[in-house]
Design an enzyme around this catalytic site. Structure first.
Site, PDB file in Angstrom:
ATOM      1  N   LYS A 168       0.460   3.694  -7.390  1.00 56.22           N
ATOM      2  CA  LYS A 168      -0.301   2.659  -6.679  1.00 56.22           C
ATOM      3  C   LYS A 168       0.581   1.692  -5.904  1.00 56.22           C
ATOM      4  O   LYS A 168       0.184   1.150  -4.871  1.00 56.22           O
ATOM      5  CB  LYS A 168      -1.189   1.888  -7.662  1.00 56.22           C
ATOM      6  CG  LYS A 168      -2.405   2.683  -8.103  1.00 56.22           C
ATOM      7  CD  LYS A 168      -3.400   1.804  -8.826  1.00 56.22           C
ATOM      8  CE  LYS A 168      -4.692   2.548  -9.109  1.00 56.22           C
ATOM      9  NZ  LYS A 168      -4.537   3.545 -10.217  1.00 56.22           N
ATOM     10  N   GLU A 212      -9.493  -6.328  -5.614  1.00 61.07           N
ATOM     11  CA  GLU A 212     -10.385  -6.175  -6.762  1.00 61.07           C
ATOM     12  C   GLU A 212      -9.766  -5.121  -7.659  1.00 61.07           C
ATOM     13  O   GLU A 212      -9.006  -4.266  -7.213  1.00 61.07           O
ATOM     14  CB  GLU A 212     -11.789  -5.769  -6.325  1.00 61.07           C
ATOM     15  CG  GLU A 212     -12.058  -4.277  -6.278  1.00 61.07           C
ATOM     16  CD  GLU A 212     -11.456  -3.593  -5.071  1.00 61.07           C
ATOM     17  OE1 GLU A 212     -11.347  -4.245  -4.021  1.00 61.07           O
ATOM     18  OE2 GLU A 212     -11.095  -2.408  -5.195  1.00 61.07           O
ATOM     19  N   SER A 241       0.774  11.414 -11.527  1.00 61.54           N
ATOM     20  CA  SER A 241       0.475  10.132 -10.879  1.00 61.54           C
ATOM     21  C   SER A 241       0.928   8.897 -11.653  1.00 61.54           C
ATOM     22  O   SER A 241       1.236   7.871 -11.057  1.00 61.54           O
ATOM     23  CB  SER A 241      -1.028  10.027 -10.593  1.00 61.54           C
ATOM     24  OG  SER A 241      -1.787  10.172 -11.780  1.00 61.54           O
TER      25      SER A 241
HETATM   26  C1  LIG Z   1      -5.453   4.530 -10.443  1.00 61.50           C
HETATM   27  C2  LIG Z   1      -4.873   5.790 -10.921  1.00 61.50           C
HETATM   28  C3  LIG Z   1      -5.407   7.042 -10.527  1.00 61.50           C
HETATM   29  C4  LIG Z   1      -6.647   7.185  -9.707  1.00 61.50           C
HETATM   30  O1  LIG Z   1      -6.575   6.625  -8.428  1.00 61.50           O
HETATM   31  P1  LIG Z   1      -6.438   7.537  -7.136  1.00 61.50           P
HETATM   32  O2  LIG Z   1      -6.687   6.595  -6.013  1.00 61.50           O
HETATM   33  O3  LIG Z   1      -7.461   8.628  -7.223  1.00 61.50           O
HETATM   34  O4  LIG Z   1      -5.064   8.090  -7.127  1.00 61.50           O
HETATM   35  C5  LIG Z   1      -4.769   8.193 -10.963  1.00 61.50           C
HETATM   36  N1  LIG Z   1      -3.673   8.139 -11.762  1.00 61.50           N
HETATM   37  C6  LIG Z   1      -3.143   6.957 -12.169  1.00 61.50           C
HETATM   38  C7  LIG Z   1      -1.946   6.974 -13.048  1.00 61.50           C
HETATM   39  C8  LIG Z   1      -3.726   5.757 -11.766  1.00 61.50           C
HETATM   40  O5  LIG Z   1      -3.185   4.595 -12.172  1.00 61.50           O
END
Ligand SMILES: *Cc1c(COP(=O)(O)O)cnc(C)c1O
Length: 393
Positions: free
Chosen positions: A89, A111, A377
């Protein structure tokens, strides 16, 4: 066919900017300037410098040997979990704080639902010494105390949204109200590839550093830039958009999107938008979303806070409708099991969002020589209590 946004922010039939008239000047200022600013050398230099020295990029592309052995295919993990703050993020919030500065804004609003985007926003505001207000539903504030504490420690003000269901959508309404009232000095940092044009395209471009790196890293390791498949979990879809971006128009690269089925698609407790969604408008964009017969947005459910969203960004709606992307939905139980397996095979505890992506091997068989890149992610530290409760650790 292109899978990128056109100049009006449409991906096929999805996207656009469906906003109240009072918000038009704010979005229009951004729309007119974002591409120009992103092309300025002074912008790109600072962006890449911060990604390198502050976020810790490039993140490794790691060959997961034991996982590959188990599933008899070549699995690489793109380690976004190693970014500062523990997830992808921050790539977006770094980009948007620099955008805000270029536009002469001295106040940031955002938000947040689970608090991850709020923390990533509070982080870059601290970095730049810019005032930060994060709207969060009253219920979420109670559920996500550690992230509320992080935001406060970073100097942000957390404002409770006390209307409606007191969760993410109510926080979004409050943030929009704030933006309408403060159009001149305030920039609104949206955390995924959602919202009115130009947000989905702008956020996808900031996150596209992920696939930009995968290309040269895979060239070094495999002698070719293109994997056979790139896999990512989809909440709103920003980590997925970043991982797919430079492969969207390469038809030989398979795109796999993993959604949260929650307790099961037919249980009424799910967040699998491609399976359950219909065309509608959410947060200013035409896309697929979960809704009742008469168009009320349905409350989504997933064990993972980051995937607990009733829509997907317009890029993903288009990837689904056009057949370019293959969508697989994974239940809470399947994701949790896969998260434990990756922890014990690779010594990496993934965020529960990412664990959904690791659960695809029961649904999708790959060839031995296939190169499969999974976008890792985020890290699982924030989810430890959920893992503990689930597995009675
Ligand atoms: C917020 C988050 C997501 C989901 O958000 P996307 O916008 O779909 O990427 C996925 N993995 C992690 C670790 C997150 O913090």
């Amino acid at each position: 066919m292109s899978y990128h946004a056109n100049e009006k922010g449409y991906y096929g039939e999805f996207g656009g900017a469906f906003i109240p008239e009072m918000l038009y000047p704010n979005c229009e200022e951004l729309r007119q300037n974002y591409l120009k600013i992103m092309a300025e050398p002074s912008f790109t230099e600072e962006f890449h410098q911060l990604l390198k020295d502050y976020v810790g990029r490039p993140t490794p592309l790691y060959f997961a040997e034991r996982l590959s052995e188990k599933y008899q295919t070549k699995i690489y993990l793109k380690r976004e979990d190693l970014c500062h703050t523990g997830a992808h993020k921050v790539n977006n919030t770094i980009g948007q704080i620099l955008m805000a500065k270029k536009l002469g804004k001295n106040r940031i609003i955002a938000e947040t639902g689970a608090g991850q985007h709020g923390v990533a926003t509070a982080t870059v505001c601290a970095l730049m010494g810019i005032e930060c207000v994060v709207y969060m539903g009253e219920i979420d504030i109670a559920r996500q105390a550690p992230n509320v504490a992080r935001m406060k420690m970073l100097g942000a003000e957390v404002r409770a949204a006390k209307s409606g269901s007191r969760t993410l959508k109510d926080a979004t309404n409050e943030a929009i109200r704030d933006w309408i009232n403060n159009p001149v000095d305030t920039h609104y940092i949206i955390g995924s590839v959602v919202g009115p044009h130009p947000y989905p395209d702008m956020v996808a471009r900031f996150q596209s550093v992920i696939s930009e790196e995968i290309k040269w890293q895979l060239k070094e390791k495999e002698g070719r830039e293109n994997p056979d498949y790139v896999v990512a979990c989809v909440g709103g879809g920003s980590n997925a958009a970043g991982a797919y971006f430079h492969y969207l128009d390469e038809p030989k690269v398979g795109i796999i999107a993993v959604e949260a089925a929650g307790k099961g698609i037919d249980t009424g407790e799910s967040a699998a938008t491609s399976a359950l969604g219909k065309v509608g408008i959410i947060h200013g964009s035409k896309t697929l979303l979960m809704q009742t017969q008469d168009g009320q947005i349905t409350e989504p459910y997933s064990i993972s806070a980051g995937l607990d969203y009733p829509g997907v960004g317009p890029m993903h709606a288009h990837l689904f409708r056009s057949g370019r992307g293959e969508f697989i939905s994974i239940t809470d139980d399947e994701a949790m099991t896969a998260g434990l397996e990756v922890s014990q095979l690779e010594g990496i505890i993934p965020a529960i969002e990412t664990s959904h992506a690791f659960a695809i091997f029961d649904y999708k068989k790959f060839e031995k020589e296939d190169v499969v890149v999974i976008n890792l992610s985020g890290r699982g530290d924030k989810d430890l209590q959920t893992y503990i409760d689930y597995f009675k650790l």
